[in-house]
Write a protein that holds these residues in place. Sequence first.
Motif, mmCIF file in Angstrom:
data_model
loop_
_atom_site.group_PDB
_atom_site.id
_atom_site.type_symbol
_atom_site.label_atom_id
_atom_site.label_comp_id
_atom_site.label_asym_id
_atom_site.label_seq_id
_atom_site.Cartn_x
_atom_site.Cartn_y
_atom_site.Cartn_z
ATOM 1 N N UNK A 209 -51.868 -20.872 7.491
ATOM 2 C CA UNK A 209 -50.522 -20.316 7.624
ATOM 3 C C UNK A 209 -50.525 -18.791 7.543
ATOM 4 N N UNK A 210 -49.618 -18.193 8.309
ATOM 5 C CA UNK A 210 -49.328 -16.755 8.237
ATOM 6 C C UNK A 210 -50.594 -15.900 8.125
ATOM 7 N N UNK A 211 -51.491 -16.101 9.049
ATOM 8 C CA UNK A 211 -52.774 -15.395 8.979
ATOM 9 C C UNK A 211 -52.598 -13.883 8.942
ATOM 10 N N UNK A 212 -51.661 -13.375 9.723
ATOM 11 C CA UNK A 212 -51.462 -11.924 9.803
ATOM 12 C C UNK A 212 -50.974 -11.328 8.485
ATOM 13 N N UNK A 289 -51.884 -14.351 16.154
ATOM 14 C CA UNK A 289 -50.598 -14.637 16.808
ATOM 15 C C UNK A 289 -50.159 -16.077 16.619
ATOM 16 N N UNK A 290 -51.124 -17.008 16.597
ATOM 17 C CA UNK A 290 -50.803 -18.435 16.638
ATOM 18 C C UNK A 290 -50.593 -19.041 15.252
ATOM 19 N N UNK A 291 -51.403 -18.618 14.276
ATOM 20 C CA UNK A 291 -51.335 -19.221 12.944
ATOM 21 C C UNK A 291 -50.180 -18.584 12.178
ATOM 22 N N UNK A 292 -49.021 -19.258 12.219
ATOM 23 C CA UNK A 292 -47.808 -18.746 11.587
ATOM 24 C C UNK A 292 -47.363 -19.606 10.413
#
Length: 391
Positions: A209-212, A289-292
């Motif tokens: 989750x939420x990698x960024x 971008x994808x791992x949210x």
Amino acid sequence: AVVSTQSTGSELEFENRDLVFLPDTGWLDSSMIFQFLDYFSLEDESSIFHLCNSIFLILLFVTIFFMFILYQQKEIAKLYYDKELVGKHYSNVLYSCNWEEEELPVFIVIPGNPGHAGFYQEYLELLVEESKGLYRGCVVSHIGHSPSTAAVFSVKDQVDSKITFITTKLKPGTSITLIGHSFGAFIALKILEKGIKIEKSILLFPMIENMARMPKAESLATMLKYESVIIAIAWLTGLLPRPLRVRMIQFYAGKFSRNMQDHIAASITELIEAHSLTNVLGLAQNELRVVGELDYKLIKRFQNKLVFYYGMFDLWAPLDCCRKLRKAVPGVNVHIADDDVSHTFMFTSCKKVAEKTHEFMTQDAKYDMSNLIPAAAANAGEGDEYDFCEE
């Protein structure tokens, strides 16, 4: 051709230099080379000769030095994997020694990023050993990472390749346990979401989750900023013989890890190649971008099949994620690793993690973190990091 012009009144004087033809490397603009050469007097041939001679001598010294190390230790680790065609692309798959016993249940290890199966060679062997040979297993490399390819693959491509492996390489009705590490845990959840029949999914240090927003994301962003430089260095080192590169990795890694095993050094060596690194960094960009936000509905849907194993000081899956998960999904099966087990457990803690993984595979234990959290955590005050997994 390089032509310089100087204006003197109405006349233009042209200074013709030798014609220089440069191949299109895709990484280096030829104008950059000429700017670099302008630092030296092009009319003074001796200065260029001395520069080239110095570079040659340095490279010769480095090569001789590492060749000496190489011949002191002639045996180079082999990575015992098979090159499998998975769909339209190849992936190196590391199989356990009892893989041919098709009646046994299967566990499939899905790597993080970098997704090289060789990192998990010891873990695979220990896990089969822990199971007394009652399980057979494999580690499936990410496509583009091992073996390397010029094409760059996305998160979706990696998920699809793992589904293709399961549906084409295993017999229908095979009992399957997924073991996803880091980003591999995200892939394991996506496989469940796609409706593939899985008995259990064990998520180790799950970066889901939420990698960024994770603490480690900042250092990754810095690395991505200098992607072209990193790729160029990898291309240059790729010109050296493989045995020499392995020993170079072991030499430098020895400063950080005294016990680096040969198969780890060999895996790193294969990844430090231009196409492999391009895929590793390209996948990382796509992950950001994808791992949210985590799909808690998906977790609830497959709650009885999922086991989460978090690290005490993991900067890709901090304990705050564990706390939020437990609040959102009461009764979810969550465990905490000992404080000496890191996110990159393959380098230092294979034995401990293999033992815990086997425990998760063979029993449907409800979580009990009281005996897993160190005493310092139990005594932590309000708001401390250790408090994250307590209700």
